[in-house]
Design an enzyme around this catalytic site. Structure first.
Site, PDB file in Angstrom:
ATOM      1  N   SER A  58      -3.374   9.271   8.270  1.00  0.00           N
ATOM      2  CA  SER A  58      -2.770   8.339   7.195  1.00  0.00           C
ATOM      3  C   SER A  58      -1.463   8.970   6.822  1.00  0.00           C
ATOM      4  CB  SER A  58      -3.739   7.896   6.190  1.00  0.00           C
ATOM      5  OG  SER A  58      -2.874   7.277   5.261  1.00  0.00           O
ATOM      6  N   GLY A  81       0.815  -1.282  -0.048  1.00  0.00           N
ATOM      7  CA  GLY A  81       0.116  -0.039   0.058  1.00  0.00           C
ATOM      8  C   GLY A  81       0.657   1.271  -0.082  1.00  0.00           C
ATOM      9  N   ASP A 122       0.501  -0.567  13.083  1.00  0.00           N
ATOM     10  CA  ASP A 122       0.773  -1.922  12.453  1.00  0.00           C
ATOM     11  C   ASP A 122       1.303  -2.898  13.636  1.00  0.00           C
ATOM     12  OD1 ASP A 122       0.650  -0.638   9.979  1.00  0.00           O
ATOM     13  OD2 ASP A 122       2.752  -0.276   9.744  1.00  0.00           O
ATOM     14  N   ARG A 149      -7.350  -7.107   9.620  1.00  0.00           N
ATOM     15  CA  ARG A 149      -6.589  -7.484  10.710  1.00  0.00           C
ATOM     16  C   ARG A 149      -7.292  -7.737  12.299  1.00  0.00           C
ATOM     17  NH1 ARG A 149      -0.972  -4.320   9.282  1.00  0.00           N
ATOM     18  NH2 ARG A 149      -0.049  -6.217   8.032  1.00  0.00           N
ATOM     19  N   GLN A 208       0.289   7.714   4.659  1.00  0.00           N
ATOM     20  CA  GLN A 208       0.434   7.332   3.089  1.00  0.00           C
ATOM     21  C   GLN A 208      -0.243   8.418   2.378  1.00  0.00           C
ATOM     22  OE1 GLN A 208      -1.160   3.259   2.461  1.00  0.00           O
ATOM     23  NE2 GLN A 208       0.686   2.385   3.728  1.00  0.00           N
ATOM     24  N   ARG A 261      -7.646  -3.086  -1.616  1.00  0.00           N
ATOM     25  CA  ARG A 261      -7.423  -1.919  -0.826  1.00  0.00           C
ATOM     26  C   ARG A 261      -7.993  -0.668  -1.377  1.00  0.00           C
ATOM     27  NH1 ARG A 261      -1.857  -2.729   2.269  1.00  0.00           N
ATOM     28  NH2 ARG A 261      -2.844  -1.023   3.406  1.00  0.00           N
TER      29      ARG A 261
HETATM   30  C1  S3P Z   1       2.792   3.726   6.244  1.00  0.00           C
HETATM   31  C2  S3P Z   1       1.674   4.107   6.781  1.00  0.00           C
HETATM   32  C3  S3P Z   1       0.715   3.382   7.611  1.00  0.00           C
HETATM   33  C4  S3P Z   1       1.368   1.702   7.702  1.00  0.00           C
HETATM   34  C5  S3P Z   1       2.091   1.463   6.686  1.00  0.00           C
HETATM   35  C6  S3P Z   1       3.227   2.277   6.546  1.00  0.00           C
HETATM   36  C7  S3P Z   1       3.629   4.441   5.675  1.00  0.00           C
HETATM   37  O1  S3P Z   1      -0.530   3.278   6.766  1.00  0.00           O
HETATM   38  O2  S3P Z   1       0.261   1.029   8.155  1.00  0.00           O
HETATM   39  O3  S3P Z   1       2.375   0.121   7.125  1.00  0.00           O
HETATM   40  O4  S3P Z   1       4.980   4.314   5.499  1.00  0.00           O
HETATM   41  O5  S3P Z   1       3.531   5.457   5.285  1.00  0.00           O
HETATM   42  P1  S3P Z   1      -1.672   4.483   6.632  1.00  0.00           P
HETATM   43  O6  S3P Z   1      -1.011   5.561   6.002  1.00  0.00           O
HETATM   44  O7  S3P Z   1      -2.756   3.705   5.579  1.00  0.00           O
HETATM   45  O8  S3P Z   1      -2.321   4.691   7.906  1.00  0.00           O
END
Ligand code: S3P
Length: 432
Positions: free
Chosen positions: A169, A95, A318, A349, A171, A123
């Site tokens: 988030s 993701g 996580d 999860r 991400q 997703r």
């Molecule tokens: C991550 C952000 C998290 C985390 C993922 C890694 C990242 O996700 O769960 O394993 O590296 O930016 P979300 O941004 O969806 O919360």
């Protein structure tokens, strides 16, 4: 894929080094690609997720040496140096790889397609597609852009936004800040709780100005990234979490995990375990590539139930599956809330962790946004499933270390996405 069989341990001992941080690894190779000059990255995670990101960067016309090893040299070509890939960029299970690259590609004046495996293609992508469209990127995808594959044509006309994200988030935040580098004006992202800030820290390491006020982050566009000196990535606290919980639940344990990233936006697992009564200390604190790092010592300690909710959730998101294992061995009922995001991770999860722990005799009640877990003295080894989820697989293996009898995790090959060498390190710490 292979099965992992775990026998009871009589204590985890010694000193171990774990693979590099996954979040920082993804970002390091992307940012180095658009920096001016060469970047040497050490401690790069050789797992499948980050290897796919490095290969995608190479398909964008950037020289990347050392793929498959922990030391990469990336020959950055500057903000406008990427070129149109001649095939689909396959991010596998990741993701982070897909969502951050979508942000970077929203800034490029060419056509690209992002896809991934059957799990990633389920997703949610609307969380990045909608705001990136607001910024002017043309993005199409299955189900109106809610699901990958995603086709992106970005570049000219990308506009800065002031975006309020409904979810915390990293991400989403990182995708928008990456696209914002290509806009005129300043892009801002606000979120309900602060998510991990590796993008902000690494931007600064590459010479980019970032402003932060509370949970709002802003980046002025059109800033050049300068290749920094060697970028040394610390070990992943999310990988260390499996060993922290293992050492906390197996009597006789005394383990030192060296060189772990202890960024405060990621240390929720330490706070939760400490609140449960675990014996954890941080030694030799230092800083590396703009990130705090320490050695973590964990000794066995009797655990008690806690409530895990609110702003600690994004700081431990996580690690919730393995914290459920800690809760299974704790005295009392642990309640986890505000964690609905767990339902859209590599697997659901909440459902998958609950299903596997029940097989080991734990009483678990699912909630829409979490679960209730009643701990017990000992679990029963069982035949369990990974559900295609690396963290569920590793969590169940950890639960097996303190259980009666053998525990098998079927389809454990998924562990390779984030933690190559997990089984070897676990055996080294748990049985020698
Ligand atoms: C991550 C952000 C998290 C985390 C993922 C890694 C990242 O996700 O769960 O394993 O590296 O930016 P979300 O941004 O969806 O919360």
């Amino acid at each position: 894929m292979s099965d992992l069989v775990v026998q009871p341990s009589h204590g985890l001992r010694g000193e171990i080094d774990l693979p590099g941080d996954k979040s920082i690894s993804h970002r390091s190779v992307m940012f180095a690609a658009i920096a001016e000059g060469d970047t040497l990255i050490t401690g790069f995670l050789t797992g499948e997720d980050t290897t796919n990101t490095a290969k995608a960067v190479r398909m964008l016309g950037i020289g990347v040496e050392g793929i498959g090893t922990a030391s990469l040299v990336v020959h950055g070509k500057g903000l406008y140096g990427l070129s149109e890939p001649d095939g689909v960029l396959d991010l596998g299970n990741s993701g982070t790889g897909m969502r951050l690259l979508a942000g970077l590609l929203a800034g490029q004046d060419f056509f690209s397609v992002l896809s991934g495996d059957e799990y990633l293609r389920k997703r949610p992508m609307a969380r990045i597609v909608e705001p990136l469209r607001q910024m002017g990127a043309l993005i199409d995808g299955r189900s109106g852009g809610r699901l990958a594959p995603l086709a992106i044509r970005g570049g000219r006309g990308i506009r800065a936004v002031d975006y309020t994200s409904p979810i915390a988030s990293a991400q989403v935040k990182s995708a928008l800040l990456l696209a914002g580098l290509y806009a005129d004006g300043t892009t801002s992202v606000s979120e309900p709780f602060k998510s991990r800030d590796h993008t902000e820290r690494l931007f600064r390491f590459f010479g980019v100005t970032v402003k932060e006020e509370g949970n709002r982050v802003s980046v002025p566009g059109q800033q050049l990234l300068r290749a920094p000196g060697p970028l040394a990535i610390p070990s992943d606290i999310s990988s260390a979490a499996f060993f922290m919980v293992a050492a906390s639940i197996v009597p006789g344990s005394d383990l030192l995990i060296r060189n772990v990233g202890v960024n405060p936006t990621r240390t929720g697992v330490i706070d939760v375990l400490t609140g449960m009564g675990a014996e954890i200390s941080l030694e030799n604190r230092r800083e590396q590539a703009g990130e705090p790092v320490a050695d973590i010592r964990v000794r066995y300690g009797r655990l008690r139930a806690v409530e895990i909710s609110g702003d600690i959730i994004p700081r431990a998101i996580d690690e919730i599956p393995v914290l459920c294992v800690a809760a299974s061995y704790a005295e009392g009922k642990t309640v986890i809330r505000d964690a609905a995001e767990l339902r859209v991770k590599e697997s659901d999860r909440i459902a998958t962790t609950a299903a596997e722990l029940r097989k080991m005799g734990v009483v678990v009640t699912e909630l829409p946004d979490g679960m209730e877990i009643t701990g017990r003295e000992s679990l029963q080894g069982a035949l369990c499933e990974s559900h295609g989820d690396h963290r569920v697989a590793m969590s169940i293996a950890v639960a097996g270390l303190a259980a009666r009898g053998d525990t098998s995790v079927r389809d454990a090959g998924w562990i390779e996405t984030s933690f190559p060498g997990f089984e070897r390190l676990l055996r080294q710490a748990a049985y020698s």
